[in-house]
Design a protein around this motif. Structure first.
Motif, short mmCIF file in Angstrom:
data_model
loop_
_atom_site.label_atom_id
_atom_site.label_comp_id
_atom_site.label_asym_id
_atom_site.label_seq_id
_atom_site.Cartn_x
_atom_site.Cartn_y
_atom_site.Cartn_z
N HIS A 161 33.23 58.68 47.23
CA HIS A 161 32.89 57.25 47.29
C HIS A 161 33.03 56.69 48.70
O HIS A 161 32.24 55.85 49.14
CB HIS A 161 33.78 56.46 46.32
N LEU A 192 29.91 57.12 50.76
CA LEU A 192 28.88 56.12 50.47
C LEU A 192 29.22 54.78 51.11
O LEU A 192 28.32 54.05 51.56
CB LEU A 192 28.71 55.96 48.96
N THR A 193 30.51 54.45 51.15
CA THR A 193 30.93 53.20 51.79
C THR A 193 30.60 53.22 53.28
O THR A 193 30.08 52.24 53.84
CB THR A 193 32.44 52.99 51.60
N SER A 245 26.77 52.96 53.74
CA SER A 245 26.30 51.59 53.53
C SER A 245 26.60 50.72 54.74
O SER A 245 25.79 49.88 55.14
CB SER A 245 26.95 51.00 52.28
N LYS A 246 27.78 50.93 55.35
CA LYS A 246 28.16 50.18 56.55
C LYS A 246 27.17 50.46 57.68
O LYS A 246 26.73 49.54 58.39
CB LYS A 246 29.58 50.57 56.96
N LEU A 258 24.02 51.42 57.46
CA LEU A 258 22.72 50.81 57.16
C LEU A 258 22.78 49.29 57.28
O LEU A 258 21.82 48.66 57.72
CB LEU A 258 22.28 51.23 55.76
N GLU A 259 23.90 48.70 56.88
CA GLU A 259 24.05 47.24 57.03
C GLU A 259 23.99 46.82 58.49
O GLU A 259 23.50 45.73 58.81
CB GLU A 259 25.39 46.80 56.42
N GLY A 297 23.06 56.17 45.15
CA GLY A 297 24.08 55.32 45.76
C GLY A 297 23.60 54.52 46.95
O GLY A 297 24.22 53.52 47.32
N LEU A 298 22.50 54.96 47.59
CA LEU A 298 21.93 54.24 48.74
C LEU A 298 20.53 53.79 48.39
O LEU A 298 19.55 54.15 49.06
CB LEU A 298 21.92 55.15 49.98
N GLN A 320 19.07 51.13 48.84
CA GLN A 320 18.38 50.29 49.83
C GLN A 320 17.55 51.12 50.80
O GLN A 320 16.61 50.61 51.42
CB GLN A 320 19.38 49.41 50.59
N PRO A 339 16.46 51.63 58.01
CA PRO A 339 16.66 50.28 57.47
C PRO A 339 15.57 49.34 57.95
O PRO A 339 15.15 49.39 59.10
CB PRO A 339 18.03 49.87 58.01
#
Length: 459
Positions: A290, A293-294, A297-298, A300-301, A333-334, A336, A444
């Protein structure tokens, strides 16, 4: 190339504070705890017009070569070989120690010029330490305060005879780079991941040398370290420049309790902001967790291009199933950004490393791509015809045109009316269409909606 100045001294004498003072920003981690710096850190410095590259090093400790402090000392010894000047820092308030004398003896045997800085010399408490420093036999010591900036002019005068002949020629003017020119610049490639995923080992394997400190201990890397490197593309033979950025391991926030680790993780996040492409390194013996994935995500953000690499592939069990399982979990999980590049590599054997760097250049090109407005709107009209926007509550949503506002990451603005009623699902439909048809796969994308301001525009 800038001349190189290296900072040397035992732990906790203020080397990293001096480094930050000379580059003009807090780049190196600083704490009262000794031994914070472990790898060499490079920065561009300018002192009263004198330009040079400054190198922060780990604190010199008298330990066995195979221990962590011993390996840190070996890194410092290696860094002196390429230096033009060494700054030897001692602590005025603590006075000289046997370790200071040992370092001084080693530096006297080196052909590299040495400038002796007696740090923390502000006030009467440091006067004795300044006088004591003469016994090192390294010339007149400079009373200094890295924290308060005292002694900078004296340091300039001492550096000038060595560095002035080595100053680079200044260009007459600098042109602003366009998107195409940026692709010719060095690739800024950051390696991130959980502790002990093999990030430093991977970079050492890519470089072909033990540039970064590695070992079985978790959390060795603290500062984010940038290493400049030239990569030869095996497919074309072209030589491309890469700035490799090693970062501290990033654990779950709840597990990060020590101040130094919090600082190291914050530094890793800053490295993500600096990078163009980020490689998230997984451990094949642990699979996808997990926290991975965190981190993804960071990345990509923050709008960075992302590559996932599974390290330790040479010892992976059930390799095919592991790869397919991670691929499926990433796509779920991703959501986006589907289809993020997934590669299998081995820092130990070198498997897949050329493919990894090549993927970095390729995804940067997509991340930097600009679509001509005419071509973009032809695609836009086709997308609207194939799937017209909905009419919630019988109110028709009118999408008029689209333009690309930026690159790196690609950003678009859609103009129309009643856009506040446009559902997120339709926005995702447009973004997915861009990925499929316009060459923005797995990067992204930012999309903003802007209502027409013309009061006479017809709905």
């Amino acid at each position: 190339m800038l001349p190189q100045v290296i900072i040397i001294g035992r732990p906790n004498v203020g080397k990293s504070t001096l480094f930050n003072r000379l580059i003009g920003k807090k780049l190196a981690l600083v704490d009262d705890q000794p031994g914070v710096t472990r790898d060499r850190r490079f920065g561009d410095a300018e002192l009263l017009g004198l330009k040079f590259q400054i190198v922060d090093t780990a604190g010199w400790e008298d330990e066995e070569a195979e221990t962590l402090p011993g390996r840190m000392r070996k890194q410092t010894e290696a860094s002196l070989e390429s230096a033009d000047v060494a700054l030897f820092v001692v602590d005025a308030r603590a006075g000289l120690t046997p370790l200071d004398e040992e370092i001084g003896q080693w530096l006297r045997a080196s052909p590299v010029p040495v400038i002796l800085l007696v740090n923390k010399a502000e006030g009467r408490a440091g006067e004795g330490g300044v006088l004591e420093a003469y016994s090192l036999g390294l010339g007149d010591p400079i009373p200094f305060s890295a924290e308060h900036g005292i002694g900078m002019s004296d340091l300039f005068e001492s550096l000038l005879p060595y560095l002035d002949p080595l100053q680079p020629e200044e260009p007459e003017f600098e042109e602003e780079m366009d998107d195409e020119s940026r692709l010719l610049q060095p690739l800024k490639l950051a390696i991130v991941g959980r502790p002990n995923a093999g990030k430093s080992t991977l970079i050492n394997r890519i470089l072909g040398e033990d540039r970064l400190l590695t070992g079985p201990e978790a959390g060795i890397t603290r500062d984010s370290i940038t290493v400049n490197w030239e990569w030869t593309d095996p497919a074309t033979g072209n030589v491309r420049e890469v700035h490799l950025i090693d970062t501290a391991g990033m654990r779950k926030r709840a597990n990060v309790v020590e101040k130094l680790e919090r600082m190291a993780v914050a530094d890793a996040k800053l490295a993500i902001d600096f990078a163009e492409v980020v490689v998230l390194l997984l451990d094949a013996t642990r699979g996808l967790e997990h926290q991975d994935l965190t981190i993804a995500s960071k990345v990509l953000e923050e709008g960075r291009a992302l590559i996932i690499a599974i390290n330790k592939w040479d010892v992976a069990e059930g390799a095919s199933g592991l790869f397919n399982g991670i691929r499926a979990a990433l796509d779920e999980g991703l959501a986006q950004v589907r289809g993020v590049p997934l590669l299998a590599v081995s820092a130990r054997t070198g498997k897949g490393l050329d493919e990894l760097v090549a993927a970095g250049f390729a995804i940067r090109e997509a991340w930097s791509k600009r679509v001509p407005t005419a071509a973009l709107n032809r695609w836009f009209d086709d997308a609207l015809s194939a799937n017209p926007p909905p009419a919630p509550g019988g109110k028709r949503i009118k999408l008029r045109y689209i333009t690309q506002a930026k690159t790196r990451p690609p950003g678009f603005v859609v103009f129309g009316t009643r856009l506040d009623l446009l559902p997120e699902s339709y926005k995702r439909y447009l973004i997915n269409g861009m990925r499929k048809n316009l060459g923005f796969e797995s990067v992204p994308i930012r999309m903003n909606l802007r209502s027409a301001k013309n009061p006479f525009a017809k709905d």
